[in-house]
Design a protein around this motif. Structure first.
Motif, PDB file in Angstrom:
ATOM      1  N   GLY A 110      -6.454   2.664   1.793  1.00 43.22           N
ATOM      2  CA  GLY A 110      -5.107   2.107   1.912  1.00 43.22           C
ATOM      3  C   GLY A 110      -4.417   2.447   3.227  1.00 43.22           C
TER       4      GLY A 110
ATOM      5  N   ASN B  73       0.833  -1.213   0.000  1.00 39.22           N
ATOM      6  CA  ASN B  73       0.000   0.000   0.000  1.00 39.22           C
ATOM      7  C   ASN B  73       0.865   1.260   0.000  1.00 39.22           C
ATOM      8  OD1 ASN B  73      -2.350  -1.439  -0.034  1.00 39.22           O
ATOM      9  ND2 ASN B  73      -2.879  -1.115   2.101  1.00 39.22           N
TER      10      ASN B  73
ATOM     11  N   GLU C 268       2.205   6.325  -6.991  1.00 35.18           N
ATOM     12  CA  GLU C 268       1.108   7.127  -7.543  1.00 35.18           C
ATOM     13  C   GLU C 268       1.319   8.629  -7.348  1.00 35.18           C
ATOM     14  OE1 GLU C 268      -2.387   3.728  -6.960  1.00 35.18           O
ATOM     15  OE2 GLU C 268      -2.161   5.332  -5.491  1.00 35.18           O
TER      16      GLU C 268
ATOM     17  N   ASN D  66       1.205   4.011  -2.992  1.00 32.00           N
ATOM     18  CA  ASN D  66       0.977   5.455  -2.770  1.00 32.00           C
ATOM     19  C   ASN D  66       2.164   6.271  -3.253  1.00 32.00           C
ATOM     20  OD1 ASN D  66      -1.557   5.212  -1.703  1.00 32.00           O
ATOM     21  ND2 ASN D  66      -0.934   5.453   0.427  1.00 32.00           N
TER      22      ASN D  66
ATOM     23  N   LYS E  73      -7.419  10.992  -5.234  1.00 36.52           N
ATOM     24  CA  LYS E  73      -7.201  10.396  -6.557  1.00 36.52           C
ATOM     25  C   LYS E  73      -8.523  10.033  -7.217  1.00 36.52           C
ATOM     26  CE  LYS E  73      -3.205   8.387  -4.410  1.00 36.52           C
ATOM     27  NZ  LYS E  73      -2.694   7.164  -3.797  1.00 36.52           N
TER      28      LYS E  73
HETATM   29 MG    MG Z   1      -3.400   4.127  -1.484  1.00 38.28          MG
END
Ligand code: MG
Ligand code: ADP
Length: 395
Positions: free
Chosen positions: A347, A286, A293, A290, A340
């Motif tokens: 998460g 997770n 991303e 992150n 997002k």
């Molecule tokens: Mg996440």
């Protein structure tokens, strides 16, 4: 001579020369009554108590202590070393490891699956400070621990209704979008008057969105399941470095496009920790996701490092991504908080819960526009815990 008998005999001897037989008898009866009274109190204690002299020989031991220590019935204990009498393997291991060192509320799970807190206190003569005896106190906290677990479960269940309400809300948007693009697709395929390129183009676009929304739904459901499953971690000794490598492989940030520069700085001397490896893999996946991303600059970098930090093992995952604003930083653990389009906002909530369940902590520092650093701290096992865990799970 033990302090107990010196006071007894002392009292009797001073009386003896001065008084008549009747009075001596009455006095002795009184002494016996007193002694019986204290013995009854000693036996009635719910804690196991053993008193040892300075050489470690047992002076007194109540019934509860006999049972908790696993002393075999009929076994002579008084005047002998306590260690010889202990039948319970886990407790013997603890005392062998610690000797007469001071123990203070040390948790141990006995071979009979009782959770005990063990305390060993030296008793010193007031004034001289010389050691008179050692008192071992064994408190059974099995029930308390069970209640704690049940309360935690109840709290989770009340969190569950919040999550469920959230998920219902979350799936509304993708479902709406699916319905609209399903209709558009149908229209595009059945509209006889449209030129075929336009038909093809519109169908492809709707199909792509349908696919994307389905993926989003899957993610929501997967994360929801992770968030609500009331799982207690199954703690086994693991190398955090190995778990991290596995999480990296599963997330494959180095395989992402455009390429991510992944820097690993893993401390090979890091001791193993007691963790649920599946849950911990989930945590790092997770966090890595992150980090990946967040990357919004041409040079995309993630740095993963481990080290020992006092009594904790420290894992840091840092990125040079978009960062988190101070207002957002306050809300990132809340369920369904996401910035997002494709996010679920579950998460970090899952990460937080798992880390807490492991007795650890998570710290996030971030600068908007510069990057984010996430630090996970997990307790390193203490020596006796390790010894007991090894005893339990030979590997
Ligand atoms: Mg996440
Ligand atoms: P999700 O990733 O589905 O949005 P998370 O709970 O994992 O949900 O994260 C919540 C929010 O926290 C994200 O939407 C993002 O705004 C912020 N966040 C988390 N990690 C990072 C990071 N490494 N860099 C920037 N923002 C982050």
């Amino acid at each position: 001579m033990s302090p107990l008998s010196s006071t007894f005999t002392g009292k009797v001897l001073t009386k003896l020369g001065k008084v008549g037989r009747d009075e001596i008898e009455r006095f002795l009866e009184g002494v016996v009554r007193e002694r019986n009274f204290y013995e009854a109190v000693f036996e009635a204690l719910s804690e196991g108590v053993a008193i040892m002299d300075t050489g470690g020989q047992v002076l007194l031991l109540n019934r509860v202590a006999r049972r908790m220590l696993g002393v075999r019935p009929g076994r002579k204990v008084l005047g002998r070393p306590l260690l010889d009498a202990i039948g319970d393997d886990e407790l013997r291991a603890l005392f062998t490891a610690r000797g007469h060192e001071r123990l203070d509320h040390v948790p141990v799970t006995t071979a009979q699956s009782h959770d005990l807190l063990v305390t060993l206190v030296p008793v010193r003569e007031s004034g001289t400070d010389s050691l008179l005896a050692r008192v071992l106190i064994l408190a059974d906290v099995t029930e308390t621990r069970r209640h704690e677990r049940e309360r935690a479960r109840a709290e989770r269940l009340s969190g569950l209704s919040l999550l469920t309400a959230g998920v219902a809300h979350e799936i509304k948007n993708p479902l709406n979008s699916l319905r609209i693009h399903g209709q558009l697709l149908e229209q595009a395929l059945t509209e006889a008057t449209w030129p075929s390129e336009i038909q093809g183009e519109r169908s492809a676009r709707s199909a792509a969105i349908i696919l994307e929304e389905t993926q989003r739904l899957t993610r929501i459901v997967e994360q929801f399941l992770q968030a609500v499953r009331p799982v207690e971690p199954r703690l086994v000794r693991h190398s955090l470095n190995v778990i991290l490598r596995r999480a990296i492989e599963a997330t494959a940030p180095h395989g992402m496009e455009p390429a991510i520069e992944l820097e690993l700085d893993l401390d090979t001397q890091l001791p193993d920790v007691l963790v649920d490896d599946q849950q911990m893999t989930q945590v790092f996946m997770n966090l890595l996701r992150n980090a990946a991303e967040s990357l919004d600059k041409p040079a995309r970098r993630i740095r993963v490092s481990t080290r020992t930090a006092g009594p904790m093992a420290e894992v840091t995952i840092a990125d040079n991504g978009c960062g988190i604003s101070p207002e957002h930083l306050e809300r990132i653990y809340q369920p369904y908080f996401t910035t997002k389009y494709n996010g679920t906002g579950l998460g970090l909530m899952v990460v937080h819960r798992i880390v807490e369940d492991h007795g650890g902590r998570i710290l996030i520092t971030s600068r908007e526009g510069e990057g984010t650093e996430v630090t996970v701290l997990l307790p390193l096992p203490e020596r006796p815990t390790r010894l007991l865990a090894e005893g339990k799970r030979p590997s």
